[in-house]
Each structure stands twice: as structure tokens, then as C-alpha cells.
Design a protein around this motif. Structure first.
Motif, PDB file in Angstrom:
ATOM      1  N   PRO A 251      12.972  18.111   1.724  1.00  0.00           N
ATOM      2  CA  PRO A 251      13.099  17.739   3.133  1.00  0.00           C
ATOM      3  C   PRO A 251      11.811  17.229   3.770  1.00  0.00           C
ATOM      4  O   PRO A 251      11.857  16.528   4.766  1.00  0.00           O
ATOM      5  CB  PRO A 251      13.575  19.022   3.804  1.00  0.00           C
ATOM      6  N   ARG A 252      10.651  17.550   3.205  1.00  0.00           N
ATOM      7  CA  ARG A 252       9.385  17.118   3.804  1.00  0.00           C
ATOM      8  C   ARG A 252       8.863  15.815   3.208  1.00  0.00           C
ATOM      9  O   ARG A 252       7.856  15.283   3.653  1.00  0.00           O
ATOM     10  CB  ARG A 252       8.347  18.218   3.658  1.00  0.00           C
ATOM     11  N   LEU A 253       9.562  15.283   2.208  1.00  0.00           N
ATOM     12  CA  LEU A 253       9.145  14.032   1.581  1.00  0.00           C
ATOM     13  C   LEU A 253       9.331  12.893   2.573  1.00  0.00           C
ATOM     14  O   LEU A 253      10.418  12.682   3.104  1.00  0.00           O
ATOM     15  CB  LEU A 253       9.973  13.768   0.321  1.00  0.00           C
ATOM     16  N   LYS A 254       8.246  12.166   2.845  1.00  0.00           N
ATOM     17  CA  LYS A 254       8.294  11.088   3.820  1.00  0.00           C
ATOM     18  C   LYS A 254       8.162   9.710   3.196  1.00  0.00           C
ATOM     19  O   LYS A 254       8.663   8.740   3.729  1.00  0.00           O
ATOM     20  CB  LYS A 254       7.187  11.274   4.861  1.00  0.00           C
ATOM     21  N   ARG A 255       7.456   9.618   2.087  1.00  0.00           N
ATOM     22  CA  ARG A 255       7.210   8.330   1.453  1.00  0.00           C
ATOM     23  C   ARG A 255       7.292   8.446  -0.064  1.00  0.00           C
ATOM     24  O   ARG A 255       6.949   9.473  -0.635  1.00  0.00           O
ATOM     25  CB  ARG A 255       5.814   7.823   1.784  1.00  0.00           C
ATOM     26  N   ILE A 256       7.683   7.364  -0.677  1.00  0.00           N
ATOM     27  CA  ILE A 256       7.619   7.210  -2.120  1.00  0.00           C
ATOM     28  C   ILE A 256       6.750   5.992  -2.362  1.00  0.00           C
ATOM     29  O   ILE A 256       7.064   4.891  -1.901  1.00  0.00           O
ATOM     30  CB  ILE A 256       9.017   7.025  -2.742  1.00  0.00           C
ATOM     31  N   CYS A 257       5.652   6.199  -3.027  1.00  0.00           N
ATOM     32  CA  CYS A 257       4.687   5.127  -3.263  1.00  0.00           C
ATOM     33  C   CYS A 257       4.859   4.596  -4.689  1.00  0.00           C
ATOM     34  O   CYS A 257       4.970   5.367  -5.630  1.00  0.00           O
ATOM     35  CB  CYS A 257       3.280   5.671  -3.056  1.00  0.00           C
TER      36      CYS A 257
ATOM     37  N   LEU B 272      12.509  -3.464  -7.581  1.00  0.00           N
ATOM     38  CA  LEU B 272      12.710  -2.866  -6.260  1.00  0.00           C
ATOM     39  C   LEU B 272      13.071  -3.886  -5.182  1.00  0.00           C
ATOM     40  O   LEU B 272      13.234  -3.525  -4.027  1.00  0.00           O
ATOM     41  CB  LEU B 272      11.435  -2.122  -5.819  1.00  0.00           C
ATOM     42  N   ARG B 273      13.230  -5.143  -5.521  1.00  0.00           N
ATOM     43  CA  ARG B 273      13.427  -6.167  -4.490  1.00  0.00           C
ATOM     44  C   ARG B 273      14.705  -6.005  -3.688  1.00  0.00           C
ATOM     45  O   ARG B 273      14.798  -6.491  -2.567  1.00  0.00           O
ATOM     46  CB  ARG B 273      13.349  -7.556  -5.102  1.00  0.00           C
ATOM     47  N   HIS B 274      15.688  -5.311  -4.213  1.00  0.00           N
ATOM     48  CA  HIS B 274      16.941  -5.130  -3.485  1.00  0.00           C
ATOM     49  C   HIS B 274      16.984  -3.829  -2.690  1.00  0.00           C
ATOM     50  O   HIS B 274      17.981  -3.538  -2.050  1.00  0.00           O
ATOM     51  CB  HIS B 274      18.134  -5.182  -4.447  1.00  0.00           C
ATOM     52  N   TYR B 275      15.912  -3.062  -2.721  1.00  0.00           N
ATOM     53  CA  TYR B 275      15.851  -1.810  -1.977  1.00  0.00           C
ATOM     54  C   TYR B 275      15.277  -2.082  -0.588  1.00  0.00           C
ATOM     55  O   TYR B 275      14.251  -2.731  -0.455  1.00  0.00           O
ATOM     56  CB  TYR B 275      14.974  -0.778  -2.697  1.00  0.00           C
ATOM     57  N   ALA B 276      15.937  -1.566   0.440  1.00  0.00           N
ATOM     58  CA  ALA B 276      15.488  -1.797   1.817  1.00  0.00           C
ATOM     59  C   ALA B 276      15.004  -0.521   2.495  1.00  0.00           C
ATOM     60  O   ALA B 276      14.675  -0.543   3.672  1.00  0.00           O
ATOM     61  CB  ALA B 276      16.634  -2.404   2.626  1.00  0.00           C
ATOM     62  N   GLN B 277      14.947   0.585   1.771  1.00  0.00           N
ATOM     63  CA  GLN B 277      14.544   1.852   2.369  1.00  0.00           C
ATOM     64  C   GLN B 277      13.090   1.771   2.855  1.00  0.00           C
ATOM     65  O   GLN B 277      12.201   1.369   2.124  1.00  0.00           O
ATOM     66  CB  GLN B 277      14.679   3.016   1.369  1.00  0.00           C
TER      67      GLN B 277
ATOM     68  N   GLU C  13      -0.779  -0.833  -2.511  1.00  0.00           N
ATOM     69  CA  GLU C  13      -1.740  -1.615  -1.731  1.00  0.00           C
ATOM     70  C   GLU C  13      -1.527  -1.403  -0.231  1.00  0.00           C
ATOM     71  O   GLU C  13      -2.487  -1.310   0.534  1.00  0.00           O
ATOM     72  CB  GLU C  13      -1.655  -3.085  -2.101  1.00  0.00           C
ATOM     73  N   ASP C  14      -0.262  -1.326   0.203  1.00  0.00           N
ATOM     74  CA  ASP C  14       0.026  -1.061   1.612  1.00  0.00           C
ATOM     75  C   ASP C  14      -0.431   0.344   2.006  1.00  0.00           C
ATOM     76  O   ASP C  14      -0.936   0.561   3.109  1.00  0.00           O
ATOM     77  CB  ASP C  14       1.521  -1.212   1.896  1.00  0.00           C
TER      78      ASP C  14
END
Length: 78
Positions: free
Chosen positions: A2-8, A15-20, A27-28
Motif C-alpha cells: 500500500p505504500r508503494l508510490k513509484r516503480i522505477c 513499456l510503451r503501451h503502459y500509461a500508469q 533518468e526522470d
């Protein structure tokens, strides 16, 4: 998690079709960290003092087929 906020990720291949919005390129992530550090110059030093050797610093995942992916948590100190 529940505390996971980002997947780097470091490689956007596949991953081009993922919009999450939780997916972030490495790099970002680095750029956001630099901007945050400029706005909050004492933040990281203060946070380091709060860490304990038993804290999980990063969770790494395997991705090599045909093996089922596995998570490997790494602690701050071994």
C-alpha cells in the motif's frame, strides 16, 4: 504494498503501451531528485540520520525467463 508510490525502470523496452503514472524512468527520477535537492538542500542529510541498518534500502527483481521473477530486498548495511 500500500505504500508503494513509484516503480522505477532503467530500460523502457516493452513499456510503451503502459500509461500508469506510477512508472518512472531512471533518468526522470534522477532529474526530479536533483530539483528536489536544490529546493531542499538539508533534506537528505536529515533523512540519512533516521535510517537503521535493518531498513530495506531497495527491492530488486529478477526478470530472466523462464524463471518466475523473485524479489531481493537489500538492507542499508549487511
Amino acid at each position: 504494498m500500500p505504500r508503494l508510490k513509484r516503480i522505477c525502470f532503467d530500460n523502457p523496452r516493452g513499456l510503451r503501451h503502459y500509461a500508469q503514472t506510477e512508472l518512472t524512468g531512471f533518468e526522470d527520477l534522477q532529474a526530479a531528485g536533483r530539483e528536489f535537492a536544490q529546493r531542499n538542500p538539508d533534506f537528505f542529510t536529515g533523512e540519512l540520520g533516521k535510517g537503521r541498518p535493518s531498513d530495506v534500502a531497495v527491492i530488486l527483481y529478477t526478470s530472466a525467463p523462464p524463471v518466475t521473477p523473485k524479489a531481493y530486498p537489500r538492507r542499508m548495511l549487511r
